[in-house]
Design an enzyme around this catalytic site. Structure first.
Site, short mmCIF file in Angstrom:
data_model
loop_
_atom_site.label_atom_id
_atom_site.label_comp_id
_atom_site.label_asym_id
_atom_site.label_seq_id
_atom_site.Cartn_x
_atom_site.Cartn_y
_atom_site.Cartn_z
N LYS A 163 -1.75 -1.39 -3.95
CA LYS A 163 -2.75 -0.33 -3.92
C LYS A 163 -2.01 1.00 -3.92
CE LYS A 163 -6.03 1.96 -0.81
NZ LYS A 163 -6.59 1.97 0.56
N TYR A 209 0.86 -1.19 0.00
CA TYR A 209 0.00 0.00 0.00
C TYR A 209 0.89 1.23 0.00
CZ TYR A 209 -3.67 3.22 1.78
OH TYR A 209 -4.54 4.26 1.95
#
Length: 294
Positions: free
Chosen positions: A164, A135
């Site tokens: 992400k 992330y």
């Protein structure tokens, strides 16, 4: 594991009188997200105020969330920690509780080198068999992972399997595709970038939007997936003003305010975060009406 579609981020509800976690409200909000046909649930992200929870609370929210979802869709548990040891502790607990994926965000006080970031992920990966979603969210973490570093970790570390990105830079997504010949699944974490990200080949959209917008985010995904760009544009522009507002106002504050207006009792954010002001609530109601009126 390959995830596609809408990865929904629940909030962590608190009781109004004590600010203790409200597990009854958590159950209601999670079941509602599942009714909105979300493809995965990602508790304990920034919208879930994970940074404001004790270790005991984190474990209880994780356990209860996995229990409520009950294998209906994959559960992705968020881990964002300053220290490698605490991140490993949470990764082991996530595996023990039955999570499907962990989403790992390094947090920085001292600026981290690429090697320190690499080692952080490598040591977490060595401690669990769970797939890891890298992330990247420099706005909240103070760490900006370059596409080149993320790709190197994807290629070198076995259970790193997806990324992400919440930078809002569409070029990052193009870079992921180019550097891996499309092999690295990437997910959009920037709400106002949803349409462009799907058009760039994003496997999914990680978002709090279904809390307030119901099935509209999934309809956007379905339209782009079907190649119906005209319908996708129509759906996106209905949602865009609200998406901008909740990001600019801060997710815990704005999403909790919206849920409370929709009849869910989820309490206020945990201090020092503050509740939405009357003027913000008024604006939020107007944007909700615009998004959900045919």
């Amino acid at each position: 594991m390959k995830l596609n579609g809408i990865i929904a981020y629940p909030i962590t509800p608190f009781k109004a009188d004590s600010q203790e976690v409200d597990f009854d409200a958590l159950s209601i909000t999670l079941n509602t997200l599942l009714e909105h046909d979300c493809d995965a649930i990602a508790p304990l992200g920034s919208a879930g105020e994970s940074a404001y929870l004790s270790w005991e609370e984190w474990q209880k929210v994780a356990e209860k969330s996995i229990e409520i979802v009950n294998h209906r869709v994959p559960v992705i548990l968020g881990i964002s920690e300053l220290t490698t040891n605490m991140a490993i502790q949470k990764a082991k607990k996530a595996e023990e509780l039955g999570a499907d994926v962990i989403m790992v965000l390094p947090i920085s006080y001292w600026k981290l080198t690429d090697q320190e970031i690499y080692d952080y992920y490598q040591e977490i990966a060595a401690a669990t068999k769970l797939p890891i979603m890298v992330y990247n969210n420099p706005a909240t973490s103070g760490v900006d992972l370059s596409p080149e570093l993320i790709v190197r970790m994807f290629q070198d570390i076995e259970n790193i399997s997806m990324v992400k990105d919440s930078t809002g830079d569409i070029q990052r997504m193009h870079k992921f595709h180019e550097l891996t010949q499309g092999q690295l699944p990437f997910y959009n974490g920037c709400n106002p970038l949803a349409l462009e990200a799907f058009c760039a080949g994003a496997s999914g959209w990680c978002t709090v939007a279904p809390n307030l917008l119901g099935k509209l985010p999934r309809q956007l995904y379905q339209a782009t997936n079907a190649g119906d760009l005209a319908q996708a544009q129509k759906l996106f522009y209905k949602q865009l003003p609200l998406l901008r507002f909740i990001v600019q106002g801060g997710l815990p504050k704005t999403v909790k305010a919206g849920l409370n207006e929709l009849g869910f009792s989820v309490g206020a954010p945990r201090k020092p975060l503050q509740s939405a002001s009357p003027s913000e609530i008024h604006q939020l109601k107007s944007l909700l009406k615009f998004a959900t009126t045919a």
